[in-house]
Scaffold this motif. Sequence first.
Motif, PDB file in Angstrom:
ATOM      1  N   ASP A   1      31.290  50.183  15.388  1.00 22.94           N
ATOM      2  CA  ASP A   1      31.258  51.180  16.459  1.00 22.94           C
ATOM      3  C   ASP A   1      31.388  52.608  15.923  1.00 22.94           C
ATOM      4  N   GLU A   2      32.148  52.802  14.857  1.00 26.52           N
ATOM      5  CA  GLU A   2      32.292  54.127  14.268  1.00 26.52           C
ATOM      6  C   GLU A   2      30.996  54.623  13.639  1.00 26.52           C
ATOM      7  N   HIS A   3      30.153  53.727  13.184  1.00 27.47           N
ATOM      8  CA  HIS A   3      28.927  54.091  12.480  1.00 27.47           C
ATOM      9  C   HIS A   3      27.664  53.828  13.309  1.00 27.47           C
ATOM     10  N   ILE A   4      27.794  53.775  14.618  1.00 34.11           N
ATOM     11  CA  ILE A   4      26.670  53.404  15.473  1.00 34.11           C
ATOM     12  C   ILE A   4      25.514  54.404  15.386  1.00 34.11           C
ATOM     13  N   THR A   5      25.805  55.695  15.261  1.00 32.35           N
ATOM     14  CA  THR A   5      24.720  56.673  15.191  1.00 32.35           C
ATOM     15  C   THR A   5      23.957  56.563  13.873  1.00 32.35           C
ATOM     16  N   GLU A   6      24.667  56.293  12.784  1.00 32.72           N
ATOM     17  CA  GLU A   6      24.007  56.121  11.493  1.00 32.72           C
ATOM     18  C   GLU A   6      23.141  54.862  11.487  1.00 32.72           C
TER      19      GLU A   6
ATOM     20  N   GLN B   1       6.605  50.602  15.373  1.00 30.83           N
ATOM     21  CA  GLN B   1       6.497  49.552  16.372  1.00 30.83           C
ATOM     22  C   GLN B   1       6.904  50.011  17.760  1.00 30.83           C
ATOM     23  N   ASP B   2       7.720  51.062  17.834  1.00 36.37           N
ATOM     24  CA  ASP B   2       8.178  51.533  19.133  1.00 36.37           C
ATOM     25  C   ASP B   2       8.471  53.022  19.046  1.00 36.37           C
ATOM     26  N   ARG B   3       8.043  53.770  20.026  1.00 37.14           N
ATOM     27  CA  ARG B   3       8.276  55.214  20.020  1.00 37.14           C
ATOM     28  C   ARG B   3       9.723  55.560  20.310  1.00 37.14           C
ATOM     29  N   LYS B   4      10.253  54.921  21.324  1.00 33.54           N
ATOM     30  CA  LYS B   4      11.621  55.224  21.755  1.00 33.54           C
ATOM     31  C   LYS B   4      12.568  54.209  21.131  1.00 33.54           C
ATOM     32  N   ILE B   5      13.563  54.709  20.442  1.00 33.20           N
ATOM     33  CA  ILE B   5      14.548  53.829  19.812  1.00 33.20           C
ATOM     34  C   ILE B   5      15.602  53.500  20.854  1.00 33.20           C
ATOM     35  N   PRO B   6      15.851  52.235  21.110  1.00 31.57           N
ATOM     36  CA  PRO B   6      16.807  51.872  22.172  1.00 31.57           C
ATOM     37  C   PRO B   6      18.242  52.251  21.826  1.00 31.57           C
ATOM     38  N   GLU B   7      19.008  52.488  22.869  1.00 30.39           N
ATOM     39  CA  GLU B   7      20.429  52.738  22.719  1.00 30.39           C
ATOM     40  C   GLU B   7      21.091  51.395  22.400  1.00 30.39           C
ATOM     41  N   LEU B   8      21.979  51.393  21.421  1.00 30.06           N
ATOM     42  CA  LEU B   8      22.593  50.152  20.972  1.00 30.06           C
ATOM     43  C   LEU B   8      23.976  49.982  21.604  1.00 30.06           C
ATOM     44  N   HIS B   9      24.209  48.812  22.163  1.00 30.15           N
ATOM     45  CA  HIS B   9      25.523  48.452  22.722  1.00 30.15           C
ATOM     46  C   HIS B   9      25.977  47.204  21.986  1.00 30.15           C
ATOM     47  N   PHE B  10      27.076  47.313  21.241  1.00 26.79           N
ATOM     48  CA  PHE B  10      27.598  46.167  20.493  1.00 26.79           C
ATOM     49  C   PHE B  10      28.671  45.477  21.295  1.00 26.79           C
TER      50      PHE B  10
ATOM     51  N   TYR C   1      20.000  55.539  13.426  1.00 27.11           N
ATOM     52  CA  TYR C   1      19.098  56.383  12.653  1.00 27.11           C
ATOM     53  C   TYR C   1      18.331  55.552  11.623  1.00 27.11           C
ATOM     54  N   LYS C   2      19.031  54.676  10.916  1.00 29.28           N
ATOM     55  CA  LYS C   2      18.357  53.822   9.934  1.00 29.28           C
ATOM     56  C   LYS C   2      17.404  52.846  10.615  1.00 29.28           C
ATOM     57  N   LEU C   3      17.799  52.372  11.790  1.00 29.88           N
ATOM     58  CA  LEU C   3      16.924  51.483  12.549  1.00 29.88           C
ATOM     59  C   LEU C   3      15.648  52.216  12.958  1.00 29.88           C
ATOM     60  N   ALA C   4      15.782  53.471  13.341  1.00 27.50           N
ATOM     61  CA  ALA C   4      14.623  54.268  13.747  1.00 27.50           C
ATOM     62  C   ALA C   4      13.624  54.406  12.606  1.00 27.50           C
ATOM     63  N   SER C   5      14.115  54.584  11.399  1.00 23.98           N
ATOM     64  CA  SER C   5      13.197  54.712  10.275  1.00 23.98           C
ATOM     65  C   SER C   5      12.493  53.400   9.962  1.00 23.98           C
TER      66      SER C   5
ATOM     67  N   LYS D   1      16.787  42.325  15.874  1.00 22.69           N
ATOM     68  CA  LYS D   1      17.748  41.377  15.300  1.00 22.69           C
ATOM     69  C   LYS D   1      17.579  41.286  13.791  1.00 22.69           C
ATOM     70  N   ARG D   2      16.347  41.173  13.348  1.00 24.16           N
ATOM     71  CA  ARG D   2      16.072  41.072  11.917  1.00 24.16           C
ATOM     72  C   ARG D   2      16.452  42.366  11.188  1.00 24.16           C
ATOM     73  N   ASP D   3      16.008  43.511  11.709  1.00 25.06           N
ATOM     74  CA  ASP D   3      16.243  44.777  11.030  1.00 25.06           C
ATOM     75  C   ASP D   3      17.703  45.212  11.090  1.00 25.06           C
ATOM     76  N   LEU D   4      18.358  45.025  12.231  1.00 27.44           N
ATOM     77  CA  LEU D   4      19.780  45.358  12.321  1.00 27.44           C
ATOM     78  C   LEU D   4      20.609  44.483  11.387  1.00 27.44           C
TER      79      LEU D   4
END
Length: 92
Positions: A66-71, A83-92, A74-78, A13-16
């Motif tokens: 929704d158009e920029h969900i992959t970007e 803190q977490d190995r697997k980056i969760p799939e995001l559903h808005f 990716y930024k969330l992963a960095s 929540k904070r990082d997104l």
Amino acid sequence: MGFRPERLAAVLKRDLGDIIQKSYQPSGTFVTVTNVIMTDDLSIAKVYLSVLAPGRDDKAGYEFIDEHITEIRYKLASKIKNQDRKIPELHF
């Protein structure tokens, strides 16, 4: 929901919120992350947004995200790679 999903949801929540506010707000639109709910296996994150678009259609803000969900993912992963190995799939 256990302790770990709640803790990761708070981090997401904070990082997104930071990522969306800095890079992915359409002009004249305010997008905030209101809540994040994680599945128990930490693979999916449901992200609840609040879009305020004075004098415009709010759907445009949701479609822009929704158009920029992959970007965004990716930024969330960095940001949360330590803190977490697997980056969760995001559903808005």
